[in-house]
Scaffold this active site. Sequence first.
Site, short mmCIF file in Angstrom:
data_model
loop_
_atom_site.label_atom_id
_atom_site.label_comp_id
_atom_site.label_asym_id
_atom_site.label_seq_id
_atom_site.Cartn_x
_atom_site.Cartn_y
_atom_site.Cartn_z
N LEU A 371 0.89 -1.13 -0.08
CA LEU A 371 0.04 -0.14 -0.06
C LEU A 371 0.97 1.26 0.20
CD1 LEU A 371 -2.90 -0.79 2.73
CD2 LEU A 371 -2.96 -1.45 0.05
N GLY A 414 2.46 -5.60 8.39
CA GLY A 414 2.50 -4.32 7.70
C GLY A 414 1.60 -3.98 6.85
N ASP A 415 1.91 -3.34 5.51
CA ASP A 415 0.89 -2.91 4.64
C ASP A 415 1.30 -4.06 3.23
OD1 ASP A 415 3.38 -1.92 3.87
OD2 ASP A 415 2.51 0.29 3.35
N GLU A 416 1.98 -5.08 3.54
CA GLU A 416 2.37 -5.90 2.25
C GLU A 416 1.30 -7.18 2.24
OE1 GLU A 416 6.35 -7.17 2.93
OE2 GLU A 416 7.21 -5.38 2.35
#
Length: 501
Positions: A371, A414-416
């Site tokens: 993201l 995280g945002d992965e």
Amino acid sequence: MAREKRYAFSVPTCLVIALLCLASIATRWLAVAHVVDTEREQAIESAMQADANLAIAFEQDLIRTLKAAEQVAAFAREGYLLHGKAPDIRGWIKDHTIRERMFTILSVVDAQGRIIVSTEDTPPGVNYSDRNFFMAQQHATEDKLYVSRAVFGRVSHQWRIPMSLRITLDGGGFGGVVVIAIDPAYLTHFYQHTAKASQTDTLVQVLGADGYTRGSQIGGTMDFDHDARAQPWFVRAKTHPVGQFVTDLPDRIPRIISYRTLDQYPLMVVLGTPLDQAVAGASKRHNRYWIAAGLTTLALLAVAGLLTIILARQRASTLALLASEARLTHATRHDALTGLPNRVLFQERCQRALATAQRHRHLIAILYLDLDSFKSVNDEYGHAAGDELLQQAAQRLLQKVRASSQDTVARFGGDEFAILLDDLHARADTERIIRNILTALSEPFTIKGTKTKVQLSASIGAVEYPQHGNTLDMLMGHADAAMYAAKKAGKNQFMWWSPTT
């Protein structure tokens, strides 16, 4: 976390326990019923045998009584015919020539029915020509004792059973009768000397061939001259002179009836033992059997209930342990925040997809997604808002993959995110899905409980098997590199891996 259930009842297990319990109870009750029926039948059979023997003794006693009466009458008749005048029958009684007290009423009657002599004082004008015992002997062809129905005595002024013997003159003409009148109670006096005399509701009866009782007792109540032509023993005696059966006639009390028809006299004897008295001993045992069966039933139900509870408790513990293990297993293979598969589960599914693709020679694609600008949003609105945005993003990703396929959306942390696209036909299929994802993630996100709109985007790296690698490590490394290349190229876009990436 939901509260652990203390009991977990299994329907099949409960049914098995219930069926086994019911089968055991049914077996117990059927066994008791069989024993009760068998013992009852044996008690009835034993009572019938005892009554049959008693009926024989009753018959023999009655025959002895009748023969004695016949001998007394014959003695008086011979005295009358021998001397041509009335015998001194009063003297016979006085000097005990006639010793039976039941035969104390004795009369000699001439052919016109007039009393010639009697043991009783005779009122003037007494005539017996209209009595059955007299008329029966007028036309008799055999020299037999006739036992009449009970009559109210014209001399004794009491109910009596007249028994008459024909007086036949030398020329064969009718010369009158010798009549002995006895109390009806004497006919059943045998009963008073038996063990059954103390039993209530026991039936003792002497019945004539005409269907009228000569003497009858039920318990201690005396009766006589009762019409018994409809009674089952009288009906049966017409075809079966001797017999036994159970009936509730004449007073609705079930009795074991034993009857015998006399060969020498037109009479029959009847004994009726109350059925409940015949099986009284067995019934007492049967009550104990039923109580024992009831207690056994309660014990079986208690054991079945306790066993069901114990098994339900054990099953609850087992299910709780399995659920805990499942939660632990799920936690090790899924992301706690979004519920998506984590890196471990994603790699397992990729390995299976690669193996299938190698066998069937079809395409698969792996997308590595990050993201854009998520860190700044997280710093501005807080970690709670950041977690909520990650959950919303996960749901949008799930909506854009193929629902009917083996596609997998995973979060690596995280945002992965990573996406496995399985069983593809052409690269265009992959690119269509990637564009839908980019469009979905570029739409504004709303933080729950506020009107704040947050704008995000994504950078996606894409690889295909077998064009971009034939191992999972190679494919994942290339997808990661392609994602960073897309981010450097300006974000909110995707790139295929190439050797120059």
